[in-house]
Design an enzyme around this catalytic site. Structure first.
Site, PDB file in Angstrom:
ATOM      1  N   HIS A   6       2.486  19.352 -57.024  1.00  0.00           N
ATOM      2  CA  HIS A   6       3.729  19.840 -56.444  1.00  0.00           C
ATOM      3  C   HIS A   6       4.727  18.696 -56.392  1.00  0.00           C
ATOM      4  O   HIS A   6       4.403  17.616 -55.866  1.00  0.00           O
ATOM      5  CB  HIS A   6       3.459  20.389 -55.037  1.00  0.00           C
ATOM      6  N   HIS A  48      13.908  18.289 -54.659  1.00  0.00           N
ATOM      7  CA  HIS A  48      13.588  19.533 -53.968  1.00  0.00           C
ATOM      8  C   HIS A  48      14.736  20.043 -53.103  1.00  0.00           C
ATOM      9  O   HIS A  48      15.186  21.172 -53.249  1.00  0.00           O
ATOM     10  CB  HIS A  48      12.334  19.360 -53.107  1.00  0.00           C
TER      11      HIS A  48
END
Length: 173
Positions: A6, A48
């Site tokens: 991730h 992100h």
């Protein structure tokens, strides 16, 4: 079973940095995920959040910052915030990439970057926004898309299935 990192290899290296993506490759995992935004001057960067505050030594909204200003920031361990093309070049031929379309309007530029590197089979496009997935689908039948939901309704799931997404990912805590 496929193993996915991730934001590169967040937790082991600064998230969404080239160091993090190289770490994911070194671990031998199958996929890693990244998040893509536009800067104020229309450069695709990988981060992100929609602000640089949490993951760099800077502050501000990505869409209000120039690429050069963002590149001067430290994203952890002396790493720079990478461009999407740099991430593609790092993972190409080594692992598959789950590309989350975070920023508004990034779809065409992201797909064009993938096509320019002939990485259609190596990149999966994903988003919480079904309209972004539809824009990617309209750009080519050979592009793989996933729908991501936090708390989907039955209607959300039905729409995603009707769209023909390759998978539906649920963010469950």
């Amino acid at each position: 079973i496929n193993v996915a990192g991730h934001r590169g290899a967040a937790g082991l290296a600064p998230e969404n940095t080239l160091k993090g993506f190289r770490c994911a490759i070194d671990l031998g995992i199958d996929y890693t995920e990244c998040d893509v935004h536009f800067t104020w001057d229309n450069h695709l960067i990988v981060m992100h959040d929609d602000r640089v505050n949490r993951t760099t030594n800077g502050t501000g909204a990505i869409e209000q910052m120039t690429f050069d200003a963002i590149r001067r920031l430290d994203a952890g361990d002396g790493e720079q915030v990478p461009t999407f093309d740099e991430v593609l070049g790092t993972v190409q031929g080594k692992m598959k990439l789950l590309c989350e379309l975070k920023g508004e309007g990034v779809e065409e530029a992201v797909v064009n970057a993938v096509l320019a590197r002939k990485m259609e089979t190596e990149v999966i496009f994903t988003s919480f926004h079904l309209d972004r997935i539809q824009k990617v689908q309209a750009m080519g039948d050979n592009l793989t898309v996933h729908a991501t939901f936090g708390n989907p309704s039955d209607d959300d799931i039905a729409v995603a299935i009707d769209m023909g997404v390759a998978s539906i990912d649920i963010n469950y805590r």
